[in-house]
Design a protein around this motif. Structure first.
Motif, PDB file in Angstrom:
ATOM      1  N   ARG A  55       0.817  -1.219   0.000  1.00 12.35           N
ATOM      2  CA  ARG A  55       0.000   0.000   0.000  1.00 12.35           C
ATOM      3  C   ARG A  55       0.848   1.266   0.000  1.00 12.35           C
ATOM      4  NH1 ARG A  55      -2.320   3.732   3.637  1.00 12.35           N
ATOM      5  NH2 ARG A  55      -4.312   4.554   2.838  1.00 12.35           N
ATOM      6  N   HIS A  56       1.947   1.291   0.744  1.00 12.51           N
ATOM      7  CA  HIS A  56       2.685   2.530   0.955  1.00 12.51           C
ATOM      8  C   HIS A  56       3.910   2.700   0.055  1.00 12.51           C
ATOM      9  CE1 HIS A  56       0.463   2.138   4.820  1.00 12.51           C
ATOM     10  NE2 HIS A  56       0.416   3.452   4.741  1.00 12.51           N
ATOM     11  N   MET A  57       4.339   1.671  -0.651  1.00 12.60           N
ATOM     12  CA  MET A  57       5.597   1.790  -1.389  1.00 12.60           C
ATOM     13  C   MET A  57       5.521   2.836  -2.497  1.00 12.60           C
ATOM     14  SD  MET A  57       5.619  -1.740  -3.612  1.00 12.60           S
ATOM     15  CE  MET A  57       4.340  -2.099  -4.838  1.00 12.60           C
ATOM     16  N   GLY A  58       4.355   3.015  -3.122  1.00 12.29           N
ATOM     17  CA  GLY A  58       4.224   4.021  -4.174  1.00 12.29           C
ATOM     18  C   GLY A  58       4.396   5.429  -3.639  1.00 12.29           C
ATOM     19  N   TYR A  59       3.771   5.707  -2.510  1.00 14.60           N
ATOM     20  CA  TYR A  59       3.896   7.034  -1.895  1.00 14.60           C
ATOM     21  C   TYR A  59       5.334   7.296  -1.458  1.00 14.60           C
ATOM     22  CZ  TYR A  59       3.306  10.766   1.543  1.00 14.60           C
ATOM     23  OH  TYR A  59       3.427  11.923   2.261  1.00 14.60           O
ATOM     24  N   THR A  60       5.954   6.304  -0.837  1.00 16.79           N
ATOM     25  CA  THR A  60       7.348   6.458  -0.416  1.00 16.79           C
ATOM     26  C   THR A  60       8.256   6.644  -1.617  1.00 16.79           C
ATOM     27  OG1 THR A  60       6.864   5.005   1.466  1.00 16.79           O
ATOM     28  CG2 THR A  60       9.166   5.424   0.982  1.00 16.79           C
ATOM     29  N   ALA A  61       7.979   5.919  -2.699  1.00 12.32           N
ATOM     30  CA  ALA A  61       8.781   6.062  -3.922  1.00 12.32           C
ATOM     31  C   ALA A  61       8.680   7.471  -4.486  1.00 12.32           C
ATOM     32  CB  ALA A  61       8.341   5.037  -4.960  1.00 12.32           C
ATOM     33  N   LEU A  62       7.504   8.080  -4.429  1.00 19.40           N
ATOM     34  CA  LEU A  62       7.342   9.446  -4.931  1.00 19.40           C
ATOM     35  C   LEU A  62       8.113  10.446  -4.075  1.00 19.40           C
ATOM     36  CD1 LEU A  62       3.601   9.635  -6.047  1.00 19.40           C
ATOM     37  CD2 LEU A  62       5.641   9.507  -7.473  1.00 19.40           C
ATOM     38  N   LEU A  63       8.170  10.223  -2.766  1.00 20.71           N
ATOM     39  CA  LEU A  63       8.966  11.097  -1.906  1.00 20.71           C
ATOM     40  C   LEU A  63      10.445  11.008  -2.274  1.00 20.71           C
ATOM     41  CD1 LEU A  63       7.388  10.524   1.633  1.00 20.71           C
ATOM     42  CD2 LEU A  63       7.064  12.476   0.122  1.00 20.71           C
ATOM     43  N   ILE A  64      10.933   9.787  -2.473  1.00 15.80           N
ATOM     44  CA  ILE A  64      12.335   9.610  -2.847  1.00 15.80           C
ATOM     45  C   ILE A  64      12.587  10.160  -4.248  1.00 15.80           C
ATOM     46  CG2 ILE A  64      14.162   7.907  -3.209  1.00 15.80           C
ATOM     47  CD1 ILE A  64      12.799   6.144  -1.143  1.00 15.80           C
ATOM     48  N   PHE A  65      11.623   9.974  -5.149  1.00 14.21           N
ATOM     49  CA  PHE A  65      11.746  10.505  -6.502  1.00 14.21           C
ATOM     50  C   PHE A  65      11.878  12.027  -6.493  1.00 14.21           C
ATOM     51  CE2 PHE A  65       9.581  12.260 -10.265  1.00 14.21           C
ATOM     52  CZ  PHE A  65      10.417  11.771 -11.263  1.00 14.21           C
ATOM     53  N   ALA A  66      11.119  12.684  -5.613  1.00 11.03           N
ATOM     54  CA  ALA A  66      11.242  14.137  -5.482  1.00 11.03           C
ATOM     55  C   ALA A  66      12.641  14.527  -5.026  1.00 11.03           C
ATOM     56  CB  ALA A  66      10.194  14.666  -4.503  1.00 11.03           C
ATOM     57  N   GLY A  67      13.233  13.720  -4.137  1.00 13.97           N
ATOM     58  CA  GLY A  67      14.603  13.975  -3.720  1.00 13.97           C
ATOM     59  C   GLY A  67      15.597  13.789  -4.850  1.00 13.97           C
ATOM     60  N   LEU A  68      15.382  12.788  -5.686  1.00  8.84           N
ATOM     61  CA  LEU A  68      16.260  12.567  -6.832  1.00  8.84           C
ATOM     62  C   LEU A  68      16.182  13.727  -7.821  1.00  8.84           C
ATOM     63  CD1 LEU A  68      15.567   8.769  -7.507  1.00  8.84           C
ATOM     64  CD2 LEU A  68      17.679   9.770  -6.617  1.00  8.84           C
ATOM     65  N   GLN A  69      14.999  14.317  -7.962  1.00  6.45           N
ATOM     66  CA  GLN A  69      14.831  15.447  -8.878  1.00  6.45           C
ATOM     67  C   GLN A  69      15.616  16.672  -8.416  1.00  6.45           C
ATOM     68  OE1 GLN A  69      13.547  13.892 -11.610  1.00  6.45           O
ATOM     69  NE2 GLN A  69      11.989  15.467 -11.893  1.00  6.45           N
TER      70      GLN A  69
END
Length: 318
Positions: A191-205
């Motif tokens: 359930r939560h991996m997509g939301y966590t991935a988007l947070l990390i993706f924002a950091g990568l950006q």
């Protein structure tokens, strides 16, 4: 011979000092007006915070020093609840189960989310894919728990049907002491991996592209670039993700309540489930409040240690 010095006439405007009655800071009134407007917008949130968080927290701390049920008034008993907690085997069992769940949930969720974020950053840059990854997080916890509870059912669940089709024995995912917590952790990771991935993706950006270009010119491999550039520059975001996910994992309740109810034989009775059972199952609100205060202190210490030793407020980009 006496020399008389003529003083400048204040009426004629010869004085260099400002006249009384005039504001020496013309922008002060404007700043006060902006402050009033800002406070007006903040007021609803402050009222909600005080009414639904601050006052209940203070009352909960008070009740933790009392013996209280809904049938009578609180009776002050001092620290007896806390003394009883440290001798309570069910409390220590609940903490052990919770720590096991947190370890599984944080470990798998962070690794999978980091991998998904890297794929979105390097390969799949479609907004549609990001939306699909976020869909499970938009579904309520109870619905997700019921969905997986039916899919993993021992008798009619589709997962066990597939396992049986391959000739393997069925697995009691929610009915086994061995599988209960790993299964609950797996459901919440999904359930939560997509939301966590988007947070990390924002950091990568936020990492400048020229850093990778310099590393490429120096002949650094993808693995070396990841460990020497991506991970150090991503540290503040990863610390934030860890703090949020650890706090959320310690407060897991919905999935346990819907699927196992704390069983079998306390194998999945996490600390939040134990607090709920003490308060609403046994009407011992004083003891449940003491458990809640201890959980609050634990979470505050964990968050402080993470921010302090992982240096979440520092960035290598500075």
């Amino acid at each position: 011979m006496t020399t008389i010095t003529k003083l400048p006439d204040p009426v004629a405007g010869g004085s260099k000092h400002p006249q009384r009655g005039k504001n020496p800071r013309p922008g002060r009134g404007r700043r006060l007006g902006d402050l009033r407007i800002a406070l007006l917008f903040i007021l609803p949130a402050m009222v909600g915070f005080v009414a639904f968080f601050l006052i209940p927290t203070i009352r909960g701390i008070y009740l933790s020093f009392t013996e209280y049920s809904v049938l009578g008034d609180p009776t002050w008993i001092g620290t007896k609840n806390y003394t009883a907690i440290f001798a309570d085997e069910l409390f220590w069992n609940a903490m052990a189960v919770t720590v096991q769940y947190v370890g599984l949930n944080i470990g798998f969720q962070t690794v999978i989310a980091l991998g998904l974020a890297l794929l979105m950053h390097r390969v799949a840059k479609s907004t549609l894919i990001r939306g699909v990854l976020l869909l499970p997080f938009l579904v309520a916890n109870v619905i997700v728990a019921l969905l997986w509870f039916w899919m993993l059912d021992y008798q009619i669940g589709i997962v066990n049907e597939i396992i049986n089709w391959f000739g393997l024995p069925r697995i009691a995912f929610f009915g086994s002491e061995q599988w209960a917590i790993p299964t609950i952790a797996g459901v919440n990771v999904w359930r939560h991996m997509g939301y966590t991935a988007l947070l990390i993706f924002a950091g990568l950006q936020s990492i400048p592209s020229h850093v990778y270009e310099v590393a490429s010119l120096d002949g650094a491999s993808q693995t070396r670039t990841f460990w020497s550039i991506t991970m150090p520059l991503l540290r503040p975001v990863l610390v934030l993700v860890l703090v949020v996910t650890v706090i959320g994992s310690f407060q897991v309740f919905d999935t346990v309540a819907v699927t196992t109810g704390g069983g079998p034989i306390n194998a999945s009775r996490v600390i939040q489930m134990y607090i709920y059972q003490k308060a609403f199952g046994e009407s011992d609100f004083g003891y449940a409040s003491a458990l809640s205060v201890i959980l609050f202190v634990i979470l505050a210490l964990v968050a402080f240690i993470q921010m302090k030793f992982l240096k979440g407020n520092e960035s290598d980009l500075d």
